[in-house]
Design a protein around this motif. Sequence first.
Motif, mmCIF file in Angstrom:
data_model
loop_
_atom_site.group_PDB
_atom_site.id
_atom_site.type_symbol
_atom_site.label_atom_id
_atom_site.label_comp_id
_atom_site.label_asym_id
_atom_site.label_seq_id
_atom_site.Cartn_x
_atom_site.Cartn_y
_atom_site.Cartn_z
ATOM 1 N N LEU A 101 -2.046 2.176 -4.871
ATOM 2 C CA LEU A 101 -1.886 3.603 -4.630
ATOM 3 C C LEU A 101 -3.149 4.120 -3.956
ATOM 4 O O LEU A 101 -4.257 3.902 -4.448
ATOM 5 C CB LEU A 101 -1.656 4.351 -5.939
ATOM 6 N N HIS A 102 -2.987 4.790 -2.824
ATOM 7 C CA HIS A 102 -4.111 5.339 -2.077
ATOM 8 C C HIS A 102 -3.878 6.818 -1.823
ATOM 9 O O HIS A 102 -2.796 7.206 -1.381
ATOM 10 C CB HIS A 102 -4.270 4.641 -0.717
ATOM 11 N N LYS A 103 -4.900 7.626 -2.114
ATOM 12 C CA LYS A 103 -4.797 9.048 -1.788
ATOM 13 C C LYS A 103 -4.704 9.175 -0.277
ATOM 14 O O LYS A 103 -5.501 8.620 0.458
ATOM 15 C CB LYS A 103 -5.998 9.817 -2.310
ATOM 16 N N SER A 104 -3.698 9.902 0.177
ATOM 17 C CA SER A 104 -3.449 10.017 1.605
ATOM 18 C C SER A 104 -3.124 11.455 1.950
ATOM 19 O O SER A 104 -2.453 12.153 1.193
ATOM 20 C CB SER A 104 -2.256 9.129 1.988
ATOM 21 N N ASP A 105 -3.618 11.879 3.095
ATOM 22 C CA ASP A 105 -3.216 13.182 3.604
ATOM 23 C C ASP A 105 -1.757 13.095 4.031
ATOM 24 O O ASP A 105 -1.241 12.012 4.309
ATOM 25 C CB ASP A 105 -4.082 13.579 4.797
ATOM 26 N N GLU A 106 -1.090 14.216 4.115
ATOM 27 C CA GLU A 106 0.331 14.241 4.488
ATOM 28 C C GLU A 106 0.587 13.526 5.805
ATOM 29 O O GLU A 106 1.556 12.811 5.962
ATOM 30 C CB GLU A 106 0.851 15.679 4.545
ATOM 31 N N VAL A 132 -9.142 7.994 -6.137
ATOM 32 C CA VAL A 132 -8.609 7.905 -4.783
ATOM 33 C C VAL A 132 -7.856 6.600 -4.521
ATOM 34 O O VAL A 132 -7.227 6.447 -3.478
ATOM 35 C CB VAL A 132 -9.713 8.095 -3.719
ATOM 36 N N MET A 133 -7.908 5.656 -5.480
ATOM 37 C CA MET A 133 -7.210 4.390 -5.309
ATOM 38 C C MET A 133 -6.972 3.766 -6.673
ATOM 39 O O MET A 133 -7.782 3.921 -7.585
ATOM 40 C CB MET A 133 -8.059 3.438 -4.455
ATOM 41 N N ALA A 134 -5.838 3.093 -6.820
ATOM 42 C CA ALA A 134 -5.541 2.351 -8.048
ATOM 43 C C ALA A 134 -4.645 1.176 -7.700
ATOM 44 O O ALA A 134 -3.833 1.250 -6.776
ATOM 45 C CB ALA A 134 -4.849 3.248 -9.074
ATOM 46 N N VAL A 135 -4.795 0.097 -8.455
ATOM 47 C CA VAL A 135 -3.955 -1.081 -8.306
ATOM 48 C C VAL A 135 -3.056 -1.150 -9.536
ATOM 49 O O VAL A 135 -3.543 -1.101 -10.663
ATOM 50 C CB VAL A 135 -4.813 -2.372 -8.198
ATOM 51 N N TYR A 138 0.849 -1.186 0.000
ATOM 52 C CA TYR A 138 0.000 0.000 0.000
ATOM 53 C C TYR A 138 0.886 1.237 0.000
ATOM 54 O O TYR A 138 1.753 1.394 0.860
ATOM 55 C CB TYR A 138 -0.918 -0.003 1.229
ATOM 56 N N VAL A 139 0.665 2.108 -0.981
ATOM 57 C CA VAL A 139 1.524 3.272 -1.164
ATOM 58 C C VAL A 139 0.696 4.550 -1.006
ATOM 59 O O VAL A 139 -0.211 4.811 -1.795
ATOM 60 C CB VAL A 139 2.183 3.247 -2.563
ATOM 61 N N PRO A 140 1.008 5.363 0.015
ATOM 62 C CA PRO A 140 0.281 6.624 0.192
ATOM 63 C C PRO A 140 0.797 7.671 -0.793
ATOM 64 O O PRO A 140 2.003 7.877 -0.921
ATOM 65 C CB PRO A 140 0.618 7.016 1.635
ATOM 66 N N VAL A 141 -0.117 8.291 -1.520
ATOM 67 C CA VAL A 141 0.254 9.321 -2.501
ATOM 68 C C VAL A 141 -0.708 10.502 -2.379
ATOM 69 O O VAL A 141 -1.821 10.362 -1.886
ATOM 70 C CB VAL A 141 0.246 8.763 -3.950
ATOM 71 N N SER A 142 -0.280 11.652 -2.858
ATOM 72 C CA SER A 142 -1.135 12.835 -2.792
ATOM 73 C C SER A 142 -2.074 12.929 -3.995
ATOM 74 O O SER A 142 -3.153 13.498 -3.896
ATOM 75 C CB SER A 142 -0.281 14.102 -2.690
ATOM 76 N N ASP A 143 -1.673 12.351 -5.150
ATOM 77 C CA ASP A 143 -2.487 12.406 -6.364
ATOM 78 C C ASP A 143 -2.353 11.060 -7.075
ATOM 79 O O ASP A 143 -1.336 10.781 -7.710
ATOM 80 C CB ASP A 143 -2.004 13.549 -7.255
ATOM 81 N N VAL A 144 -3.371 10.229 -6.962
ATOM 82 C CA VAL A 144 -3.329 8.872 -7.516
ATOM 83 C C VAL A 144 -3.119 8.912 -9.031
ATOM 84 O O VAL A 144 -2.289 8.183 -9.580
ATOM 85 C CB VAL A 144 -4.611 8.080 -7.154
ATOM 86 N N TYR A 145 -3.843 9.777 -9.730
ATOM 87 C CA TYR A 145 -3.744 9.871 -11.187
ATOM 88 C C TYR A 145 -2.321 10.203 -11.634
ATOM 89 O O TYR A 145 -1.763 9.538 -12.504
ATOM 90 C CB TYR A 145 -4.741 10.919 -11.689
ATOM 91 N N GLU A 146 -1.723 11.226 -11.041
ATOM 92 C CA GLU A 146 -0.356 11.607 -11.399
ATOM 93 C C GLU A 146 0.647 10.518 -11.000
ATOM 94 O O GLU A 146 1.624 10.270 -11.703
ATOM 95 C CB GLU A 146 0.028 12.941 -10.760
ATOM 96 N N SER A 147 0.392 9.847 -9.880
ATOM 97 C CA SER A 147 1.284 8.774 -9.438
ATOM 98 C C SER A 147 1.235 7.585 -10.388
ATOM 99 O O SER A 147 2.260 6.951 -10.647
ATOM 100 C CB SER A 147 0.927 8.332 -8.019
ATOM 101 N N ILE A 148 0.058 7.264 -10.919
ATOM 102 C CA ILE A 148 -0.038 6.187 -11.915
ATOM 103 C C ILE A 148 0.897 6.488 -13.074
ATOM 104 O O ILE A 148 1.683 5.634 -13.505
ATOM 105 C CB ILE A 148 -1.485 6.021 -12.426
ATOM 106 N N LYS A 149 0.833 7.712 -13.593
ATOM 107 C CA LYS A 149 1.689 8.086 -14.732
ATOM 108 C C LYS A 149 3.165 7.966 -14.360
ATOM 109 O O LYS A 149 3.978 7.498 -15.162
ATOM 110 C CB LYS A 149 1.340 9.492 -15.218
ATOM 111 N N TRP A 150 3.534 8.382 -13.137
ATOM 112 C CA TRP A 150 4.930 8.324 -12.708
ATOM 113 C C TRP A 150 5.412 6.871 -12.628
ATOM 114 O O TRP A 150 6.492 6.545 -13.114
ATOM 115 C CB TRP A 150 5.095 9.018 -11.357
ATOM 116 N N TYR A 151 4.618 5.991 -12.012
ATOM 117 C CA TYR A 151 5.017 4.587 -11.873
ATOM 118 C C TYR A 151 5.022 3.867 -13.225
ATOM 119 O O TYR A 151 5.838 2.968 -13.451
ATOM 120 C CB TYR A 151 4.122 3.860 -10.854
ATOM 121 N N GLN A 152 4.157 4.265 -14.156
ATOM 122 C CA GLN A 152 4.200 3.705 -15.512
ATOM 123 C C GLN A 152 5.492 4.128 -16.223
ATOM 124 O O GLN A 152 6.202 3.295 -16.768
ATOM 125 C CB GLN A 152 3.006 4.201 -16.337
#
Length: 151
Positions: free
Chosen positions: A82-87, A55-58, A23-37
């Motif tokens: 990836l889970h949207k998480s507060d700081e 708010v979540m992606a596998v 489980y990975v806490p991120v501030s922006d799931v959509y942008e994080s998907i692009k980064w991990y891709q």
Amino acid sequence: MRANEEFKLEERLEDITGVTCIYVPVSDVYESIKWYQKNLGYQPANNDHVEPGMVMAVLNIPDRNGNLPSPGLRQVVPALFLHKSDEEGGRLRFSWSLDNGKPHAIACFITPRIEELFERFKKNGVNILGERVTSGPNITFADPDGNIWEV
């Protein structure tokens, strides 16, 4: 007494057969998907529509033929959830005295092409935190949210 003599394991079915996800806490799931891709080759694993505001992606790593693995009892490479998480939700890392208290990676990926991956990281502006040699060359890096990984 040796460590394995202290506890005798009963004959039984395997209790743990692998790790299915991290489980990975991120501030922006959509942008994080692009980064991990772009940087690690992970791909969205389900049929959810990838869009801003999610708010979540596998994510999974596809095989050589581009197929995503099916969940199973012997996961070789864990999926990233990836889970949207507060700081205050934290980030994946820890510190330890063997490394002078510097933040340390929570997991280490495997690659047969570390030089090519290192060049991709540099080209893509990945936050590279360090290089070292253990069983081979290692690169420590952080995603845009500060989750620390190693390869």
